[in-house]
Structure formats: structure tokens, C-alpha cells
Scaffold this motif. Structure first.
Motif, mmCIF file in Angstrom:
data_model
loop_
_atom_site.group_PDB
_atom_site.id
_atom_site.type_symbol
_atom_site.label_atom_id
_atom_site.label_comp_id
_atom_site.label_asym_id
_atom_site.label_seq_id
_atom_site.Cartn_x
_atom_site.Cartn_y
_atom_site.Cartn_z
ATOM 1 N N ARG A 144 -6.505 -15.192 33.086
ATOM 2 C CA ARG A 144 -6.648 -14.168 32.048
ATOM 3 C C ARG A 144 -5.930 -12.899 32.484
ATOM 4 O O ARG A 144 -5.198 -12.279 31.720
ATOM 5 C CB ARG A 144 -8.123 -13.881 31.779
ATOM 6 C CG ARG A 144 -8.351 -12.842 30.678
ATOM 7 C CD ARG A 144 -9.827 -12.656 30.356
ATOM 8 N NE ARG A 144 -10.324 -13.846 29.685
ATOM 9 C CZ ARG A 144 -11.258 -14.647 30.177
ATOM 10 N NH1 ARG A 144 -11.800 -14.413 31.335
ATOM 11 N NH2 ARG A 144 -11.642 -15.698 29.496
ATOM 12 N N ARG A 145 -6.082 -12.534 33.741
ATOM 13 C CA ARG A 145 -5.425 -11.335 34.266
ATOM 14 C C ARG A 145 -3.899 -11.511 34.287
ATOM 15 O O ARG A 145 -3.160 -10.602 33.911
ATOM 16 C CB ARG A 145 -5.948 -11.037 35.683
ATOM 17 C CG ARG A 145 -5.301 -9.878 36.376
ATOM 18 C CD ARG A 145 -5.500 -8.612 35.564
ATOM 19 N NE ARG A 145 -4.759 -7.520 36.118
ATOM 20 C CZ ARG A 145 -5.274 -6.356 36.393
ATOM 21 N NH1 ARG A 145 -6.538 -6.118 36.151
ATOM 22 N NH2 ARG A 145 -4.522 -5.407 36.887
ATOM 23 N N SER A 147 -2.049 -13.480 32.405
ATOM 24 C CA SER A 147 -1.505 -13.461 31.046
ATOM 25 C C SER A 147 -1.540 -12.060 30.470
ATOM 26 O O SER A 147 -0.595 -11.624 29.804
ATOM 27 C CB SER A 147 -2.230 -14.459 30.143
ATOM 28 O OG SER A 147 -3.580 -14.116 29.985
ATOM 29 N N SER A 148 -2.598 -11.329 30.764
ATOM 30 C CA SER A 148 -2.691 -9.938 30.303
ATOM 31 C C SER A 148 -1.598 -9.075 30.931
ATOM 32 O O SER A 148 -0.954 -8.270 30.249
ATOM 33 C CB SER A 148 -4.076 -9.381 30.652
ATOM 34 O OG SER A 148 -4.148 -8.019 30.335
ATOM 35 N N ASP A 149 -1.376 -9.244 32.218
ATOM 36 C CA ASP A 149 -0.310 -8.492 32.895
ATOM 37 C C ASP A 149 1.058 -8.851 32.329
ATOM 38 O O ASP A 149 1.918 -7.982 32.161
ATOM 39 C CB ASP A 149 -0.332 -8.759 34.403
ATOM 40 C CG ASP A 149 -1.533 -8.138 35.091
ATOM 41 O OD1 ASP A 149 -2.213 -7.295 34.480
ATOM 42 O OD2 ASP A 149 -1.786 -8.515 36.267
ATOM 43 N N ARG A 152 1.406 -7.236 28.905
ATOM 44 C CA ARG A 152 1.594 -5.788 29.099
ATOM 45 C C ARG A 152 3.035 -5.487 29.508
ATOM 46 O O ARG A 152 3.663 -4.558 28.988
ATOM 47 C CB ARG A 152 0.623 -5.253 30.146
ATOM 48 C CG ARG A 152 0.667 -3.741 30.253
ATOM 49 C CD ARG A 152 -0.339 -3.150 31.244
ATOM 50 N NE ARG A 152 -1.643 -3.772 31.182
ATOM 51 C CZ ARG A 152 -2.186 -4.495 32.166
ATOM 52 N NH1 ARG A 152 -1.526 -4.702 33.286
ATOM 53 N NH2 ARG A 152 -3.380 -5.014 32.036
#
Length: 166
Positions: A144-145, A147-149, A152
Motif C-alpha cells: 500500500r505504501r 503504490s501510494s509513493d 505521489r
């Protein structure tokens, strides 16, 4: 009853190609991974459970085929007549993509591998973070982190100001 194979290729081929391109970038390697995905699907078609959701399964197969291409790239030597000039740093490739009109695939391809795979499987392939974690390793939270990074980083590169909009 499972839909005919040809119909499955037509309906889900675009999603599979997005995943392949996100992992490998646009070009013949992504096209080959797409083709290998559907060859594998055709071989398994008679045995597939008709109640199994087909698109997530195809996305997983596509991801594995794309990773096979990446691994093969790393194993084979590329002969060069002369050394190439030093290209731009990986971080600048995606930011230059907008400026030079290159598609978003170049920006995705420039992401670090873990972010690229997480974005490809979760956002383009529609897999939950838990399934993506099973494919690329780690926990659902770490995926999740990643993919979020990745998203972003893409948003920073594709802002209206950088695209020349007012």
C-alpha cells in the motif's frame, strides 16, 4: 459456464496490456508478455473454474510473465559495438516525459521497481493490496505504501503547471 476464450481476450486484453506496459514499458517486451499471458490462459482454459473471477487471474499471470521478461533481461548480455553515451538519470526520465510528449508509460517505467509493480498490479490491474503483496513480496501495508509513493511521484510529475496548462 466460462465465456469463450476469444471474448475474454477482447474484454480483458486492454487491462492485461496495461499491466505488461506498466512493468516493462511500452514496446515489444510488453507485447510479448501480453501474448505469453494469453497463451498460458489458453492452455489452462479447459480446466479453469467457471466461477473464478477471470480478470484478477489474468492480471496475476500477466505480472508473472512480465517479471519473467525482467529476469531474462537481467540474465542475458547485450553486446555493444561501442559504449553508449550516458543517458539521463532515472529520476529525470519521467519528468522529461511530459515535456517531450511521451506517454505516461515512460513515467511509470521510471519508478523504482517495487513502486512500479505495486502501481501496475493495484491501480492498473485492479488487484487488492493483499494479492499484490503475494505477487511481489512483503506485507499488504508495505505494498500500500509503495503504490501510494508511486502514485505521489507520478502526480508530482504530471501537474498542470508542468504540462503547460494555465
Amino acid at each position: 459456464m466460462r465465456e469463450p476464450f476469444e471474448e475474454a481476450v477482447q474484454r480483458r486484453g486492454g487491462t492485461v496490456l496495461k499491466v505488461c506496459r506498466a512493468v516493462l514499458g511500452p514496446g515489444p517486451d510488453a507485447d510479448d508478455a501480453w501474448q505469453e499471458t494469453f497463451i498460458a490462459a489458453l492452455r489452462q482454459w479447459p480446466e479453469l473454474d467457471p466461477l473464478m473471477p477471470l480478470e484478477p487471474w489474468l492480471v496475476r499471470v500477466a505480472g508473472r510473465k512480465a517479471i519473467d521478461v525482467v529476469r531474462a533481461r537481467n540474465r542475458r548480455a547485450v553486446p555493444l559495438g561501442e559504449l553508449p553515451e550516458r543517458g539521463p538519470a532515472v529520476g529525470s526520465i519521467a519528468s522529461d516525459a511530459v515535456e517531450h510528449g511521451v506517454e505516461v508509460w515512460s513515467a511509470v517505467a521510471a519508478l523504482p521497481e517495487r513502486q512500479r509493480l505495486a502501481v501496475a498490479y493495484h491501480y492498473l490491474g485492479g488487484l487488492p493490496h493483499a494479492d499484490t503483496a503475494a505477487l511481489i513480496g512483503g506485507s499488504p501495508e508495505s505494498v500500500r505504501r509503495a503504490s501510494s509513493d508511486g502514485i505521489r511521484a507520478l502526480r508530482r510529475q504530471w501537474t498542470p503547471e508542468r504540462m503547460g496548462a494555465e
